[in-house]
Design a protein around this motif. Sequence first.
Motif, PDB file in Angstrom:
ATOM      1  N   ASP A 148      48.556  61.659 106.409  1.00 14.38           N
ATOM      2  CA  ASP A 148      47.459  60.815 106.791  1.00 14.38           C
ATOM      3  C   ASP A 148      45.970  61.064 106.208  1.00 14.38           C
ATOM      4  O   ASP A 148      45.458  60.261 105.934  1.00 14.38           O
ATOM      5  CB  ASP A 148      47.228  60.932 108.465  1.00 14.38           C
ATOM      6  N   ARG A 149      45.742  62.284 105.851  1.00 15.24           N
ATOM      7  CA  ARG A 149      44.651  62.654 105.592  1.00 15.24           C
ATOM      8  C   ARG A 149      44.555  62.794 103.801  1.00 15.24           C
ATOM      9  O   ARG A 149      43.528  62.406 103.293  1.00 15.24           O
ATOM     10  CB  ARG A 149      44.245  64.140 106.210  1.00 15.24           C
ATOM     11  N   GLU A 150      45.586  63.469 103.342  1.00 15.76           N
ATOM     12  CA  GLU A 150      45.393  63.739 101.846  1.00 15.76           C
ATOM     13  C   GLU A 150      46.388  62.834 101.052  1.00 15.76           C
ATOM     14  O   GLU A 150      46.133  62.592  99.864  1.00 15.76           O
ATOM     15  CB  GLU A 150      46.008  65.081 101.684  1.00 15.76           C
ATOM     16  N   ILE A 151      47.053  61.976 101.629  1.00 18.53           N
ATOM     17  CA  ILE A 151      48.186  61.190 100.838  1.00 18.53           C
ATOM     18  C   ILE A 151      47.847  59.722 101.013  1.00 18.53           C
ATOM     19  O   ILE A 151      47.543  58.945  99.994  1.00 18.53           O
ATOM     20  CB  ILE A 151      49.719  61.529 101.030  1.00 18.53           C
ATOM     21  N   ALA A 152      47.950  59.255 102.338  1.00 11.87           N
ATOM     22  CA  ALA A 152      47.997  57.796 102.443  1.00 11.87           C
ATOM     23  C   ALA A 152      46.909  56.965 102.196  1.00 11.87           C
ATOM     24  O   ALA A 152      46.846  56.123 101.479  1.00 11.87           O
ATOM     25  CB  ALA A 152      48.060  57.852 104.049  1.00 11.87           C
ATOM     26  N   PRO A 153      45.559  57.657 102.246  1.00 16.39           N
ATOM     27  CA  PRO A 153      44.316  56.841 101.719  1.00 16.39           C
ATOM     28  C   PRO A 153      44.249  56.550 100.377  1.00 16.39           C
ATOM     29  O   PRO A 153      43.550  55.756  99.920  1.00 16.39           O
ATOM     30  CB  PRO A 153      43.253  58.089 102.311  1.00 16.39           C
ATOM     31  N   HIS A 154      45.152  57.760  99.432  1.00 12.20           N
ATOM     32  CA  HIS A 154      44.895  57.395  97.923  1.00 12.20           C
ATOM     33  C   HIS A 154      46.210  56.988  97.267  1.00 12.20           C
ATOM     34  O   HIS A 154      46.269  56.719  96.163  1.00 12.20           O
ATOM     35  CB  HIS A 154      44.730  59.024  97.525  1.00 12.20           C
ATOM     36  N   ALA A 155      47.074  56.651  98.044  1.00  8.79           N
ATOM     37  CA  ALA A 155      48.613  56.147  97.657  1.00  8.79           C
ATOM     38  C   ALA A 155      48.308  55.203  96.613  1.00  8.79           C
ATOM     39  O   ALA A 155      49.251  55.044  95.547  1.00  8.79           O
ATOM     40  CB  ALA A 155      49.767  56.256  98.612  1.00  8.79           C
ATOM     41  N   ALA A 156      47.967  54.118  97.059  1.00  9.16           N
ATOM     42  CA  ALA A 156      47.872  52.774  96.441  1.00  9.16           C
ATOM     43  C   ALA A 156      47.263  52.873  95.193  1.00  9.16           C
ATOM     44  O   ALA A 156      47.692  52.359  94.320  1.00  9.16           O
ATOM     45  CB  ALA A 156      47.193  51.663  97.327  1.00  9.16           C
ATOM     46  N   GLY A 157      45.938  53.793  95.165  1.00 12.50           N
ATOM     47  CA  GLY A 157      45.402  54.052  93.802  1.00 12.50           C
ATOM     48  C   GLY A 157      46.396  54.543  92.787  1.00 12.50           C
ATOM     49  O   GLY A 157      46.344  54.344  91.775  1.00 12.50           O
ATOM     50  N   TRP A 158      47.022  55.781  93.316  1.00  9.45           N
ATOM     51  CA  TRP A 158      47.892  56.325  92.470  1.00  9.45           C
ATOM     52  C   TRP A 158      48.855  55.557  91.894  1.00  9.45           C
ATOM     53  O   TRP A 158      49.234  55.898  90.667  1.00  9.45           O
ATOM     54  CB  TRP A 158      48.530  57.696  93.087  1.00  9.45           C
ATOM     55  N   SER A 159      49.379  54.720  92.693  1.00 11.59           N
ATOM     56  CA  SER A 159      50.385  53.807  92.235  1.00 11.59           C
ATOM     57  C   SER A 159      49.868  52.950  91.342  1.00 11.59           C
ATOM     58  O   SER A 159      50.733  52.682  90.394  1.00 11.59           O
ATOM     59  CB  SER A 159      51.155  53.221  93.532  1.00 11.59           C
ATOM     60  N   GLU A 160      49.023  52.419  91.329  1.00 11.47           N
ATOM     61  CA  GLU A 160      48.285  51.357  90.481  1.00 11.47           C
ATOM     62  C   GLU A 160      47.888  51.914  89.130  1.00 11.47           C
ATOM     63  O   GLU A 160      48.287  51.235  88.312  1.00 11.47           O
ATOM     64  CB  GLU A 160      46.955  50.781  91.143  1.00 11.47           C
ATOM     65  N   ARG A 161      47.424  53.095  89.316  1.00 12.75           N
ATOM     66  CA  ARG A 161      46.999  53.987  88.017  1.00 12.75           C
ATOM     67  C   ARG A 161      48.306  54.749  87.345  1.00 12.75           C
ATOM     68  O   ARG A 161      47.987  55.111  86.197  1.00 12.75           O
ATOM     69  CB  ARG A 161      45.813  54.680  88.230  1.00 12.75           C
ATOM     70  N   HIS A 162      49.374  54.661  87.927  1.00 13.54           N
ATOM     71  CA  HIS A 162      50.611  55.354  87.706  1.00 13.54           C
ATOM     72  C   HIS A 162      50.278  57.098  87.418  1.00 13.54           C
ATOM     73  O   HIS A 162      50.448  57.553  86.248  1.00 13.54           O
ATOM     74  CB  HIS A 162      51.185  54.823  86.205  1.00 13.54           C
ATOM     75  N   GLU A 163      49.558  57.396  88.347  1.00 15.02           N
ATOM     76  CA  GLU A 163      48.820  58.794  88.448  1.00 15.02           C
ATOM     77  C   GLU A 163      49.666  59.726  89.268  1.00 15.02           C
ATOM     78  O   GLU A 163      49.949  59.540  90.611  1.00 15.02           O
ATOM     79  CB  GLU A 163      47.582  59.024  88.836  1.00 15.02           C
ATOM     80  N   PHE A 164      50.262  60.850  88.598  1.00 12.49           N
ATOM     81  CA  PHE A 164      50.957  61.792  89.358  1.00 12.49           C
ATOM     82  C   PHE A 164      49.880  62.582  89.965  1.00 12.49           C
ATOM     83  O   PHE A 164      49.169  63.149  89.289  1.00 12.49           O
ATOM     84  CB  PHE A 164      52.061  62.541  88.470  1.00 12.49           C
ATOM     85  N   PRO A 165      49.846  62.828  91.283  1.00 11.72           N
ATOM     86  CA  PRO A 165      48.782  63.532  92.179  1.00 11.72           C
ATOM     87  C   PRO A 165      49.168  65.112  92.003  1.00 11.72           C
ATOM     88  O   PRO A 165      49.751  65.761  93.326  1.00 11.72           O
ATOM     89  CB  PRO A 165      48.657  62.943  93.386  1.00 11.72           C
ATOM     90  N   VAL A 166      48.749  65.907  91.046  1.00  9.99           N
ATOM     91  CA  VAL A 166      49.274  67.161  91.040  1.00  9.99           C
ATOM     92  C   VAL A 166      48.654  68.109  92.003  1.00  9.99           C
ATOM     93  O   VAL A 166      49.319  68.992  92.686  1.00  9.99           O
ATOM     94  CB  VAL A 166      48.745  67.626  89.602  1.00  9.99           C
ATOM     95  N   GLU A 167      47.433  67.786  92.472  1.00  9.69           N
ATOM     96  CA  GLU A 167      46.934  68.532  93.510  1.00  9.69           C
ATOM     97  C   GLU A 167      47.496  68.547  94.787  1.00  9.69           C
ATOM     98  O   GLU A 167      47.813  69.442  95.517  1.00  9.69           O
ATOM     99  CB  GLU A 167      45.492  68.146  93.804  1.00  9.69           C
TER     100      GLU A 167
END
Length: 386
Positions: free
Chosen positions: A21-40
Amino acid sequence: MDFSLDPEIVSLKKMVRDFADREIAPHAAGWSERHEFPVEVFHQLGRLGLMGMLLPERWGGAEAGHVAYVAVMEELGRADQSVAAAWNAHSTIASLPLALFGTDEQKERWLRPLAEGQKLAAFGLTEPDAGSDAAGIITRARRADGGWILNGAKLFISNAGTAMTLGVTVLAQTGVSEAGRKEFGAFFVPTGTAGYGLGEPLKKLGWGALDTRELSFTDCFVGDDHVIGDPRAGLTHFLSALDPGRISVAALSLSLAQAALEMGLEYSKERHQFGRPISSFQAIGHKLADMATEVEAARWLVYRAAWLADEGLPHRKEAAMAKLYASEVANRVASASVQIHGGYGWMRESRIARFYSDAKILEIGEGTSEIQRNIISRLILDAPTR
């Protein structure tokens, strides 16, 4: 019969939910739109001890078992399917062949950094003309002085091109037996090996943040110490990792279904028509009731398969049933939730639209629904009559 989770698993589940809820959900839409793999995020999952949940403690894993794994998957997949799918591929088919059939030296060299979350792994099976028919692969490995030379291509391979990818385990034809049957070997090919090429990231309908590519092997040499297990039994080795893989995709499907149900419930209470929330209309209430019932049925199919696996009991049929039913429930519940959301659910910026796009692959990956039905029918037809 006690269907409750152990207190340790309940605490683990809560910890993962808070993290997601803190580290994934708030950023997930942006990662998906940018096709960005969240390494961290994956480095963080490693620090939490979650990257080797099914792997032996001796090699840096948690050896937590399948029930705990399903519980964690419920929370990761509820936050984002791309992250959960990458974690799933790494944790099962990409790591388990090494854990099951690798030498101690291979485990120390490759499995430990995977289990500890320092690195990510991929498994190369599918080819342009071979998917459900795994024995139809044409990538070949021929013996050379001190090793093997690989030639061929793989398609739809996840995790192979990220900044933290250690390498890919490749299934390749190694020869033909005296009985005329193809023989296969599994080879670990580290990232950067000469002759090993990565295609551009593939543009998919869903799983936007998941790294998925075509791989090519052109006179790619790997030493004998890169062969995992018997070079004639690689397909058998791979098939032994399929049941845990099916349970994990069933859990991924369950997580999507639960998330879609929660979104439908929340929106139906907030959205007003004709002066009252749409949840008060019987048509919506019945739809939500059907969704909740199917999610609950899927949940216990998945957890039962996981429990059987942890107990060391036969579970091939149950794993196939869980994967088949949970993946189809995920699609039905996601579709119903979009219907509840109405026009808003069809907008790309809505969360339910992203999960709806992620749902279909669950009926395809790790063995299609048709393959699962083949497995189930064969097993029940061969079973003794009670």
